[in-house]
Scaffold this motif. Structure first.
Motif, short mmCIF file in Angstrom:
data_model
loop_
_atom_site.label_atom_id
_atom_site.label_comp_id
_atom_site.label_asym_id
_atom_site.label_seq_id
_atom_site.Cartn_x
_atom_site.Cartn_y
_atom_site.Cartn_z
N ASP A 142 0.84 -1.26 -0.08
CA ASP A 142 -0.11 -0.03 0.03
C ASP A 142 1.04 1.26 0.01
O ASP A 142 0.91 2.03 1.07
N TRP A 143 1.61 1.35 -1.15
CA TRP A 143 2.63 2.60 -1.34
C TRP A 143 1.85 3.83 -1.60
O TRP A 143 0.84 3.92 -2.08
N PRO A 144 2.64 5.09 -1.05
CA PRO A 144 2.06 6.42 -1.10
C PRO A 144 2.32 6.82 -2.76
O PRO A 144 3.15 6.18 -3.60
N ALA A 145 1.80 7.86 -3.14
CA ALA A 145 2.12 8.36 -4.38
C ALA A 145 3.59 8.68 -4.56
O ALA A 145 4.18 8.95 -3.28
N HIS A 146 4.16 8.57 -5.60
CA HIS A 146 5.68 8.80 -5.86
C HIS A 146 6.03 9.07 -7.00
O HIS A 146 5.62 8.45 -8.04
N SER A 147 7.01 10.08 -7.00
CA SER A 147 7.57 10.48 -8.53
C SER A 147 9.04 10.33 -8.21
O SER A 147 9.48 10.92 -7.33
N LEU A 148 9.66 10.01 -9.38
CA LEU A 148 10.96 9.88 -9.40
C LEU A 148 11.43 10.73 -10.65
O LEU A 148 11.20 10.73 -11.64
N MET A 149 12.46 11.69 -10.12
CA MET A 149 13.08 12.58 -11.46
C MET A 149 14.61 12.36 -11.45
O MET A 149 15.25 12.25 -10.39
N VAL A 150 15.26 12.12 -12.66
CA VAL A 150 16.60 12.16 -12.65
C VAL A 150 16.95 13.75 -13.08
O VAL A 150 16.63 14.21 -14.13
#
Length: 136
Positions: free
Chosen positions: A106-114
């Motif tokens: 049950d993961w949170p919303a998440h964004s990943l940026m390089v």
């Protein structure tokens, strides 16, 4: 409690995140500044993204503790990684942390940026967070 879900009509998440996260009205949103892989004395936990990511999440855990909250209170994460060469180490550490924090997925919303770089050349990862904490 925070509700997280992935509705029909969009592709399944490609990683450890939920597309949507909703905060109940009786909660306060708390914004956690970007956490680095720094130990309490200000030194780096290590030169690599794996050590720095692990420490950034440990720092988030300590900030949540200070709020009387925990990983279940996280609504949104934003991870910055300084170059694609650091992605494997960062992902390894995040997967280990998430296995502990979210064993049911049950993961949170998440964004990943390089990104091209962070505040110092020796920093490889920074993680921001938004938490929802029940009002007293």
């Amino acid at each position: 409690m925070i509700r997280r879900w992935n509705p029909a009509g969009v592709a399944r998440p490609v990683g450890q995140y939920s597309h949507l996260a909703a905060v109940p009205a009786d909660h306060e949103l708390v914004f956690l500044s970007g956490q680095l892989g720094l130990l309490e004395d200000g030194t780096l936990a290590g030169p690599d993204a794996e050590a720095q990511t692990r420490q950034a999440f440990a720092n988030i855990g300590r900030l949540l503790d200070a709020l009387g909250a925990g990983p279940a209170n996280l609504v949104k994460l934003l991870t910055f990684v300084s170059g694609t060469e650091h992605l494997p180490g960062s992902r390894t550490a995040r997967e280990e942390v998430f296995a502990d924090w979210y064993p049911d997925g049950d993961w949170p919303a998440h964004s990943l940026m390089v990104v091209a770089g962070l505040a110092r050349p020796d920093l490889t990862v920074e993680v921001e967070a938004v938490a929802a904490v029940p009002r007293s």
